[in-house]
Design a protein around this motif. Sequence first.
Motif, PDB file in Angstrom:
ATOM      1  N   LEU A 100       0.637   3.721  -3.172  1.00 38.63           N
ATOM      2  CA  LEU A 100      -0.061   4.985  -2.994  1.00 38.63           C
ATOM      3  C   LEU A 100       0.861   6.192  -2.855  1.00 38.63           C
ATOM      4  O   LEU A 100       0.408   7.329  -3.004  1.00 38.63           O
ATOM      5  CB  LEU A 100      -0.986   4.892  -1.787  1.00 38.63           C
ATOM      6  N   ALA A 147      -3.445   9.256   3.597  1.00 39.95           N
ATOM      7  CA  ALA A 147      -4.866   9.581   3.470  1.00 39.95           C
ATOM      8  C   ALA A 147      -5.703   8.311   3.320  1.00 39.95           C
ATOM      9  O   ALA A 147      -6.860   8.257   3.743  1.00 39.95           O
ATOM     10  CB  ALA A 147      -5.096  10.503   2.271  1.00 39.95           C
ATOM     11  N   HIS A 148      -5.114   7.281   2.735  1.00 37.76           N
ATOM     12  CA  HIS A 148      -5.798   6.000   2.546  1.00 37.76           C
ATOM     13  C   HIS A 148      -5.901   5.227   3.860  1.00 37.76           C
ATOM     14  O   HIS A 148      -6.948   4.682   4.195  1.00 37.76           O
ATOM     15  CB  HIS A 148      -5.053   5.174   1.502  1.00 37.76           C
ATOM     16  N   ARG A 149      -4.786   5.178   4.597  1.00 45.45           N
ATOM     17  CA  ARG A 149      -4.719   4.441   5.864  1.00 45.45           C
ATOM     18  C   ARG A 149      -3.813   5.242   6.786  1.00 45.45           C
ATOM     19  O   ARG A 149      -2.635   5.428   6.501  1.00 45.45           O
ATOM     20  CB  ARG A 149      -4.167   3.039   5.628  1.00 45.45           C
ATOM     21  N   ARG A 194       1.161   6.624   7.548  1.00 44.69           N
ATOM     22  CA  ARG A 194       1.925   7.853   7.767  1.00 44.69           C
ATOM     23  C   ARG A 194       3.204   7.588   8.557  1.00 44.69           C
ATOM     24  O   ARG A 194       4.169   8.332   8.439  1.00 44.69           O
ATOM     25  CB  ARG A 194       1.079   8.879   8.521  1.00 44.69           C
ATOM     26  N   GLU A 251       2.670   9.347  -1.939  1.00 50.12           N
ATOM     27  CA  GLU A 251       2.374  10.517  -1.094  1.00 50.12           C
ATOM     28  C   GLU A 251       0.975  10.494  -0.499  1.00 50.12           C
ATOM     29  O   GLU A 251       0.726  11.130   0.523  1.00 50.12           O
ATOM     30  CB  GLU A 251       2.553  11.802  -1.915  1.00 50.12           C
ATOM     31  N   THR A 252       0.046   9.803  -1.134  1.00 55.26           N
ATOM     32  CA  THR A 252      -1.340   9.787  -0.646  1.00 55.26           C
ATOM     33  C   THR A 252      -1.617   8.611   0.293  1.00 55.26           C
ATOM     34  O   THR A 252      -2.755   8.427   0.720  1.00 55.26           O
ATOM     35  CB  THR A 252      -2.326   9.736  -1.831  1.00 55.26           C
ATOM     36  N   ALA A 253      -0.600   7.830   0.626  1.00 54.96           N
ATOM     37  CA  ALA A 253      -0.791   6.626   1.442  1.00 54.96           C
ATOM     38  C   ALA A 253      -1.429   6.952   2.791  1.00 54.96           C
ATOM     39  O   ALA A 253      -2.328   6.240   3.244  1.00 54.96           O
ATOM     40  CB  ALA A 253       0.537   5.906   1.646  1.00 54.96           C
ATOM     41  N   GLU A 312       0.827  -1.209   0.000  1.00 54.90           N
ATOM     42  CA  GLU A 312       0.000   0.000   0.000  1.00 54.90           C
ATOM     43  C   GLU A 312       0.861   1.258   0.000  1.00 54.90           C
ATOM     44  O   GLU A 312       0.592   2.209  -0.751  1.00 54.90           O
ATOM     45  CB  GLU A 312      -0.913   0.017   1.226  1.00 54.90           C
TER      46      GLU A 312
END
Length: 179
Positions: A73, A79-81, A85, A75-77, A69
């Motif tokens: 994903l 935001a997904h989970r 971060r 840079e947007t990882a 994941e």
Amino acid sequence: VVATYLAVTSAYSLWLRRPAIVDAMVIGLLFVLRVEGGSIAAGVAPSDWLLVSTALLAVFLGVCKRRHELLLLGETAGAHRVALRDYSPQFLDAAISLLTSTALVTYLLYATSPETVARVGSTGMLLGGPFVLYGLLRYLQLIYTRDEGGNPTDVLLSDPGVLLAVAAFGLVAFVVHYF
């Protein structure tokens, strides 16, 4: 066991999926609770080493999924989970290495434990060790060379190498337990 499973699942949905590391460890706990429930239903006490092996394998698969994941994903990882971060590819690779080794060693400890030897009448479950090792290495090969691992179930049910390892292990376990 069912009440604990429901409580942990609820806690995971509400909070425990957010902290890195905890999210993967709870996955391991949930798999252990499934094994415990199955053991109760079958009227067989599970080996402690089998429970530890189950937990480590489940955490291994969870960490591999987090790695997939995170890389997919970018840079947007986060935001997904939220837990993503606080993960890095380097940390996840180190965790995967640690979990691979410890999962294999705990399986071997299960296979040679006095409890298992008494139950099956021999150390024959050691014959499953090469298939456990191959299955783990094949899974690693798939996540590192083919960027798979986003859905462990798909990998486990579709890759011929993993399926062969599972079938061979199952055959060893059947023969050791019943012959």
